[in-house]
Design an enzyme around this catalytic site. Structure first.
Site, PDB file in Angstrom:
ATOM      1  N   GLY A 241       0.702  -1.193   0.042  1.00 53.95           N
ATOM      2  CA  GLY A 241       0.145   0.065   0.060  1.00 53.95           C
ATOM      3  C   GLY A 241       0.703   1.339  -0.029  1.00 53.95           C
ATOM      4  O   GLY A 241       1.944   1.210   0.464  1.00 53.95           O
TER       5      GLY A 241
ATOM      6  N   ASP B 274      -5.964 -11.832   4.461  1.00 52.20           N
ATOM      7  CA  ASP B 274      -7.091 -11.178   3.786  1.00 52.20           C
ATOM      8  C   ASP B 274      -8.098 -10.424   4.790  1.00 52.20           C
ATOM      9  O   ASP B 274      -8.550 -11.404   5.591  1.00 52.20           O
ATOM     10  CB  ASP B 274      -7.835 -12.289   2.954  1.00 52.20           C
ATOM     11  CG  ASP B 274      -8.599 -11.550   2.071  1.00 52.20           C
ATOM     12  OD1 ASP B 274      -9.143 -10.543   2.275  1.00 52.20           O
ATOM     13  OD2 ASP B 274      -9.099 -12.328   1.182  1.00 52.20           O
TER      14      ASP B 274
ATOM     15  N   THR C 258      -9.626   1.745  -3.062  1.00 52.15           N
ATOM     16  CA  THR C 258      -8.981   2.980  -2.991  1.00 52.15           C
ATOM     17  C   THR C 258      -9.447   3.680  -4.344  1.00 52.15           C
ATOM     18  O   THR C 258      -9.157   4.772  -4.678  1.00 52.15           O
ATOM     19  CB  THR C 258      -7.885   3.311  -2.731  1.00 52.15           C
ATOM     20  OG1 THR C 258      -6.913   2.297  -3.454  1.00 52.15           O
ATOM     21  CG2 THR C 258      -7.554   2.841  -1.082  1.00 52.15           C
TER      22      THR C 258
ATOM     23  N   TYR D 121     -17.457   5.741  -2.867  1.00 49.40           N
ATOM     24  CA  TYR D 121     -16.022   5.603  -2.079  1.00 49.40           C
ATOM     25  C   TYR D 121     -16.315   6.330  -0.931  1.00 49.40           C
ATOM     26  O   TYR D 121     -16.180   5.955   0.281  1.00 49.40           O
ATOM     27  CB  TYR D 121     -14.990   6.155  -2.916  1.00 49.40           C
ATOM     28  CG  TYR D 121     -13.606   6.337  -2.048  1.00 49.40           C
ATOM     29  CD1 TYR D 121     -12.912   5.034  -1.663  1.00 49.40           C
ATOM     30  CD2 TYR D 121     -13.083   7.562  -1.734  1.00 49.40           C
ATOM     31  CE1 TYR D 121     -11.780   5.454  -0.991  1.00 49.40           C
ATOM     32  CE2 TYR D 121     -12.082   7.859  -0.960  1.00 49.40           C
ATOM     33  CZ  TYR D 121     -11.288   6.594  -0.625  1.00 49.40           C
ATOM     34  OH  TYR D 121     -10.292   6.857   0.228  1.00 49.40           O
TER      35      TYR D 121
ATOM     36  N   LYS E 222     -16.478   4.882   3.080  1.00 48.53           N
ATOM     37  CA  LYS E 222     -15.345   5.342   4.078  1.00 48.53           C
ATOM     38  C   LYS E 222     -16.103   5.817   5.318  1.00 48.53           C
ATOM     39  O   LYS E 222     -15.866   5.470   6.438  1.00 48.53           O
ATOM     40  CB  LYS E 222     -14.458   6.321   3.355  1.00 48.53           C
ATOM     41  CG  LYS E 222     -13.628   5.659   2.457  1.00 48.53           C
ATOM     42  CD  LYS E 222     -12.619   4.599   2.858  1.00 48.53           C
ATOM     43  CE  LYS E 222     -11.570   5.132   3.830  1.00 48.53           C
ATOM     44  NZ  LYS E 222     -10.601   4.027   4.219  1.00 48.53           N
TER      45      LYS E 222
ATOM     46  N   TRP F 191      -5.390  13.369  -0.490  1.00 55.95           N
ATOM     47  CA  TRP F 191      -4.621  13.589  -1.513  1.00 55.95           C
ATOM     48  C   TRP F 191      -3.147  13.075  -1.153  1.00 55.95           C
ATOM     49  O   TRP F 191      -2.200  13.762  -1.344  1.00 55.95           O
ATOM     50  CB  TRP F 191      -4.620  14.880  -1.657  1.00 55.95           C
ATOM     51  CG  TRP F 191      -5.861  15.722  -2.209  1.00 55.95           C
ATOM     52  CD1 TRP F 191      -7.108  15.016  -2.073  1.00 55.95           C
ATOM     53  CD2 TRP F 191      -5.864  16.805  -2.911  1.00 55.95           C
ATOM     54  NE1 TRP F 191      -8.039  16.204  -2.813  1.00 55.95           N
ATOM     55  CE2 TRP F 191      -7.346  16.918  -3.041  1.00 55.95           C
ATOM     56  CE3 TRP F 191      -5.109  17.563  -3.761  1.00 55.95           C
ATOM     57  CZ2 TRP F 191      -7.947  18.155  -4.066  1.00 55.95           C
ATOM     58  CZ3 TRP F 191      -5.489  18.720  -4.543  1.00 55.95           C
ATOM     59  CH2 TRP F 191      -6.986  18.916  -4.702  1.00 55.95           C
TER      60      TRP F 191
END
Ligand SMILES: NC(=O)c1ccc[n+]([C@@H]2O[C@H](COP(=O)([O-])OP(=O)(O)OC[C@H]3O[C@@H](n4cnc5c(N)ncnc54)[C@H](OP(=O)(O)O)[C@@H]3O)[C@@H](O)[C@H]2O)c1
Length: 291
Positions: free
Chosen positions: A16, A42, A68, A131, A135, A157
């Site tokens: 990630g 997982d 994401t 998204y 979240k 960002w």
């Protein structure tokens, strides 16, 4: 908590964008990070996570996984809600059973972007994309569970080493195009992943729990970020501003999602450095570009 010698499970830590920076920062702080990939466990299979925890007995569980892909989420809401909505409270439950702290990351995209002053932790989420809604669902699940050793950090960002990101993509495009156009009517807080990771360590050292906003200081548009990166890298490319309407995307994005960092600064005594300084380190240092 004391970082020295702490055993830290970093879900998403192997591949990630943020997870890799967290792994580095925890190691630098004297901890023993375990960067985990989905092959190690997982997160959609809580039993595999539980087995890993039983075997390795960490002192802290950090969730840097997530669905994401903001536009793809509009077509794959089930996957987005599973990873971003259902997983966080399940992981917090596993941390609670072991009485270890749990860290989770959320996003500026939980806001609709109608404000014109920085969003604080007291502003109500009102997401406008799958998204963002997924979240926000994860945040709500954690708050409902109420495990008191949970730290939720909203970030925004991201750019940094280890995985593709907006800045890297723009610099790649600037290699093959003399002119680029980038939207200038979405404004936010760019964040360098090593800074987010280092400042996460600072929050943990203060035993912070609850909700925090974290980014680099300052604000800009995607155009401002792209233009600054291209100039820093010394690329022969002109970056021109265009409105969002020039680049229709599947997901609606907030036009303003700057995060207010005052709570972070009050808690740690630290003001994050400005995004331009962090970008310089990324472009000139990590990527080795520049005149
Ligand atoms: N990127 C941004 O600009 C941004 C902004 C605000 C908030 N955030 C939040 O910050 C967090 C980290 O984002 P990021 O950009 O670092 O994400 P990323 O680069 O997309 O990494 C996500 C990580 O999650 C792992 N993962 C996905 N599904 C998994 C599963 N089922 N089991 C185990 N691991 C799994 C991925 O592994 P694979 O490599 O194998 O897929 C990857 O390591 C996320 O919660 C995100 O919502 C990101």
């Amino acid at each position: 908590m004391r970082m020295e010698g702490a055993r830290i499970a970093v879900l998403g830590g192997r591949t990630g964008l943020l997870g890799q920076a967290l792994t580095t920062a925890f190691g630098r702080a004297g901890a023993l990070p375990f960067p985990l990939s989905r092959r190690d466990c997982d997160v959609l299979d809580p039993l595999s996570v539980e087995q890993w925890l039983d075997k390795n007995d960490p002192d802290l569980l950090v969730n840097a996984t997530g669905y994401t892909q903001v536009d793809l989420a509009e077509d794959e809401p089930d996957q987005a809600f599973a990873l971003n909505g259902s997983v966080p409270p399940l992981l917090a439950t596993l941390a609670a059973r072991r009485a270890i702290p749990f860290v989770h990351y959320s996003t500026d995209f939980v806001f609709n972007g109608r404000k014109r002053t920085p969003y604080t932790e007291y502003d109500e989420p009102n997401a406008v994309s799958v998204y963002g809604i997924s979240k926000a669902d994860g945040e709500r699940g954690l708050l409902k569970l109420g495990y008191e050793r949970t730290l939720i950090i909203r970030i925004s960002w991201l750019f940094g080493p280890g995985r593709t990101n907006f800045v890297k993509k723009i610099l790649g495009l600037a290699d093959v195009h003399r002119k680029l156009t980038v939207v200038n009517d979405q404004v936010g807080s760019p964040s360098y992943t090593p800074d987010i990771a280092e400042n996460t360590v600072k929050l943990l050292e203060k035993d912070a729990t609850g909700l925090f906003h974290l980014a680099n200081s300052g604000e800009t548009s995607w155009h401002g970020l792209a233009n600054t990166a291209v100039n820093l890298a010394g690329k022969d490319c002109t970056v021109s501003p265009v409105p969002t309407t020039a680049y229709p995307t599947k997901a609606f994005r907030p036009s303003y999602s700057v995060l207010d960092l005052a709570k972070f600064t009050r808690t740690t005594g630290i003001t994050p450095r400005r995004w331009e300084d962090a970008l310089r380190q990324y472009v000139l240092g990590d990527l080795g570009l520049g005149a």
